[in-house]
Design an enzyme around this catalytic site. Structure first.
Site: not given
Length: 163
Positions: A9, A66-68, A110
């Site tokens: 995202d 991958c996201c936060g 991330g």
């Protein structure tokens, strides 16, 4: 050639891009399922199902998302039967999620994982096989455990299917 699916995202976009570049440089055939433009991001709950379905349909053996925090991607991915996503923040955990748990989706945050570390984590995840480096007795145990977990998973999906 080694194939891998990758996605993110907006919050995981730059980590994904770094990892993707590293994998391509190492000879992987990398397919990106989005977000492709940080100015037009896809949310984690749209990217994860794309990847999970491709794992479920055996188009890919492994994916990196991958996201936060990595957690949203893992939660959504794990809603798909046969998909086993692990949130990883260290090289050691990347090795163990493959060797012990046979995870087929790696998720990272991330906001949490630096780009260089993310590339190291991704490489360890992709290079490690199920039960690799473990004692014979542990390999036997983990293979039986994987079968047991698969039965639990299948029963869970069957019981939640509408009649």
């Amino acid at each position: 050639m080694k194939k891998v699916l990758i996605g993110s995202d907006k919050s995981g976009f730059f980590l994904k891009e770094f990892v993707k570049s590293d994998l391509v440089a190492k000879g992987y055939d990398v397919t990106d399922c989005g977000t492709l433009d940080p100015n037009a991001p896809m949310p984690f709950y749209e990217v994860a199902p794309i990847a999970a379905k491709k794992i479920q349909d055996q188009e890919f053996e492994k994916a990196i998302l991958c996201c936060g925090t990595g957690m949203g991607m893992a939660i959504v991915s794990n809603k798909f039967e046969g998909v086993h996503a692990a949130v990883v923040e260290s090289v050691y955990a990347a090795e163990k999620c493959r060797a012990i748990n046979d995870a087929n989706v790696l998720t990272m945050g991330g906001w949490i994982v630096a780009e260089t570390l993310g590339a190291e984590i991704a490489n360890k995840f992709l290079e490690t096989e199920f039960t690799q480096g473990l004692e014979e007795w542990r390999q036997v145990f983990l293979k039986k455990a994987r079968d047991e977990v698969k039965e639990i998973e299948q029963a869970s999906f069957r019981s939640s299917t509408p009649s």
